[in-house]
Write an enzyme that holds these catalytic residues in place. Sequence first.
Site, PDB file in Angstrom:
ATOM      1  N   HIS A 155     -18.034  12.723 -25.606  1.00  0.00           N
ATOM      2  CA  HIS A 155     -19.395  12.756 -25.858  1.00  0.00           C
ATOM      3  C   HIS A 155     -19.575  13.821 -27.069  1.00  0.00           C
ATOM      4  O   HIS A 155     -20.508  13.289 -27.918  1.00  0.00           O
ATOM      5  CB  HIS A 155     -20.000  12.711 -24.634  1.00  0.00           C
ATOM      6  N   TYR A 156     -19.127  14.889 -26.821  1.00  0.00           N
ATOM      7  CA  TYR A 156     -19.655  15.980 -27.826  1.00  0.00           C
ATOM      8  C   TYR A 156     -19.094  15.770 -29.129  1.00  0.00           C
ATOM      9  O   TYR A 156     -19.705  15.787 -30.285  1.00  0.00           O
ATOM     10  CB  TYR A 156     -19.043  17.465 -27.220  1.00  0.00           C
ATOM     11  N   ASN A 157     -17.833  15.351 -29.043  1.00  0.00           N
ATOM     12  CA  ASN A 157     -17.046  15.193 -30.357  1.00  0.00           C
ATOM     13  C   ASN A 157     -17.600  14.153 -31.190  1.00  0.00           C
ATOM     14  O   ASN A 157     -17.952  14.168 -32.415  1.00  0.00           O
ATOM     15  CB  ASN A 157     -15.520  14.520 -30.038  1.00  0.00           C
TER      16      ASN A 157
END
Length: 267
Positions: A155-157
């Site tokens: 999700h962050y990437n």
Amino acid sequence: MGRLQDRVVIVTGAGMGIGRGLARRFAREGAKIVVAEFNAEAGKRTVEEVEALGAEALFTHTDVGQVDQVDAMVRATADRFGRIDVLVNNAWSGGPSQRVEWFEPEELDRAWRIGFLGCHRAMKQAFPYMKAQGEGSVINLCSLNGVNAHMFTMHYNTAKEALRALTRTAAVEWGPYNVRCNVICPAAATESYEAFRKANPETAAEMLKENPLGRMGDPEEDIGGAALFLATDDSRYVTGNTLFVDGGGHINGVSWRPQLPEEKPRR
């Protein structure tokens, strides 16, 4: 000192970590600081620190995942100071470390609203002021997690890599108006890193062994120094770039690889 005298800087997520460090560093150089923060207590603490450094500050209670709050942040800045010179998109919402197939739509929705859509909205709303002034600098905080595809933070990437693509595109489109857009991928000793280090001392030590400079960066001095460069006229011919301010960690692909089971634990 005074390299940002009377310039107006918005920093999202300025209540702690890198955002707090950047706000303090910019304040030391004479900037007027807008502390945009969801955690009111943390944000007001940063305002007090900035004012103690002799700078003028404004607190805006901002969840960058909410369009109306981002719009209010930019409007409050313009109403108070009459201009916007630097926008720093730094805020992040957190989230679980888990396998790609475990993520649910609502978890991804929150990550994208904070990590990408909120940044785009802030840029969109700040741009008319920068365009009218004939200059401006957008600094977006991204991550090696996305560049090196670190495990279990999909999700962050994806949000951060989308933000990098947005930054480069805006750099091309806004270049004719002298509005520069750049990215910093940092590695810093923030509160979240210190919590990780205390919980995983051996893993943290191994990660530092692979870092050429052998340490995590200081949010105010190390990450702040690079951000200051991008905020000032020293970087007036720099746009569309990604600065890896990580002690050289990107060279070796340093990452944390936690162990997770094959199947998602039932709640």
